[in-house]
Design a protein around this motif. Structure first.
Motif, mmCIF file in Angstrom:
data_model
loop_
_atom_site.group_PDB
_atom_site.id
_atom_site.type_symbol
_atom_site.label_atom_id
_atom_site.label_comp_id
_atom_site.label_asym_id
_atom_site.label_seq_id
_atom_site.Cartn_x
_atom_site.Cartn_y
_atom_site.Cartn_z
ATOM 1 N N THR A 35 0.911 -1.124 0.145
ATOM 2 C CA THR A 35 0.016 0.051 0.048
ATOM 3 C C THR A 35 0.841 1.214 -0.195
ATOM 4 O OG1 THR A 35 -1.719 -1.242 1.364
ATOM 5 C CG2 THR A 35 -1.943 1.379 1.195
ATOM 6 N N SER A 36 1.884 1.322 0.817
ATOM 7 C CA SER A 36 2.947 2.355 0.917
ATOM 8 C C SER A 36 3.573 2.543 -0.568
ATOM 9 C CB SER A 36 3.753 2.238 2.103
ATOM 10 O OG SER A 36 4.629 1.314 1.804
ATOM 11 N N HIS A 39 0.844 4.120 -2.851
ATOM 12 C CA HIS A 39 0.757 5.399 -2.633
ATOM 13 C C HIS A 39 1.849 6.333 -3.031
ATOM 14 C CE1 HIS A 39 -0.871 8.839 -0.254
ATOM 15 N NE2 HIS A 39 0.033 8.988 0.282
ATOM 16 N N ASN A 42 1.596 6.695 -6.730
ATOM 17 C CA ASN A 42 0.465 7.529 -7.220
ATOM 18 C C ASN A 42 0.787 8.838 -6.858
ATOM 19 O OD1 ASN A 42 -1.261 5.522 -7.956
ATOM 20 N ND2 ASN A 42 -2.204 5.115 -6.127
ATOM 21 N N ASN A 43 1.327 9.130 -5.857
ATOM 22 C CA ASN A 43 2.022 10.627 -5.768
ATOM 23 C C ASN A 43 2.973 11.151 -6.918
ATOM 24 O OD1 ASN A 43 0.676 11.134 -3.487
ATOM 25 N ND2 ASN A 43 2.024 10.595 -2.072
#
Length: 187
Positions: A35-36, A39, A42-43
């Motif tokens: 998940t990290s 994330h 995506n950033n």
């Protein structure tokens, strides 16, 4: 016989519970790691997309500048590489020099009016552009190119978007997105 069987099961629940706890902890740690990473990816993608939109804004601002300043070709071209902060000629593979007429540099919040958090977010993205004659087949843009069969002149707008404020953007540590647009000035 039944009592002997029950005696063998003593303490069986504790190892099973510990095993299930270890397996669940490994699964949770894996899920958090995945998940990290998603994330962060995506950033980065969002930042690159915003830099692309900033470069598009630079092209739009340059087109408007060309319309508002129709006599800009009467001034002499200059080598803009020394004035360019992050939109260098080497970002454009078909361009060998950065001779042009004008140079513009703005943050998105100077072009798009927004307040609050959106205005703060827009201030983090900037663009830089320059306008030059469209390059010849060797990549040099030193003289006016006429559109074949017309008296119209071809120009290219070179614009770069950056994921940082205009005064802090550099090619070493920021995402730079180069775009170019060929425009025709009707004479």
């Amino acid at each position: 016989m039944i009592k002997k069987y029950k005696k063998n099961e003593k303490g069986f629940a504790l190892p099973i519970a510990l095993l299930v706890l270890v397996v669940m902890s490994i699964m949770a740690a894996t899920l958090v790691t995945i998940t990290s990473k998603d994330h962060a990816a995506n950033n980065r993608k969002d930042s690159s997309q915003q830099a692309f939109y900033a470069a598009e804004s630079g092209i739009a601002v340059a087109k408007k500048w060309m319309i508002d300043n129709p006599d800009f070709t009467k001034s002499s071209q200059k080598n803009l590489d020394g004035d360019l902060k992050f939109c260098k000629a080497n970002l454009f593979p078909n361009l060998k020099n950065s001779y042009g007429y004008t140079l513009g540099r703005k943050s998105l919040n100077e072009v798009i009016s927004a307040s609050g958090d959106e205005g703060t977010r827009l201030s983090k993205y900037s663009f830089e552009y320059f306008i030059a004659y469209s390059p010849d087949r060797n990549g040099y843009n030193s003289s006016a190119k006429k559109k074949p069969g017309t008296n119209n002149t071809l120009y290219t707008i070179y614009s770069c978007g950056c994921n940082e404020r205009k005064d802090k953007c550099n090619a070493q540590s920021n995402t730079i997105v180069p775009l170019e647009a060929v425009v025709t000035l009707v004479n």
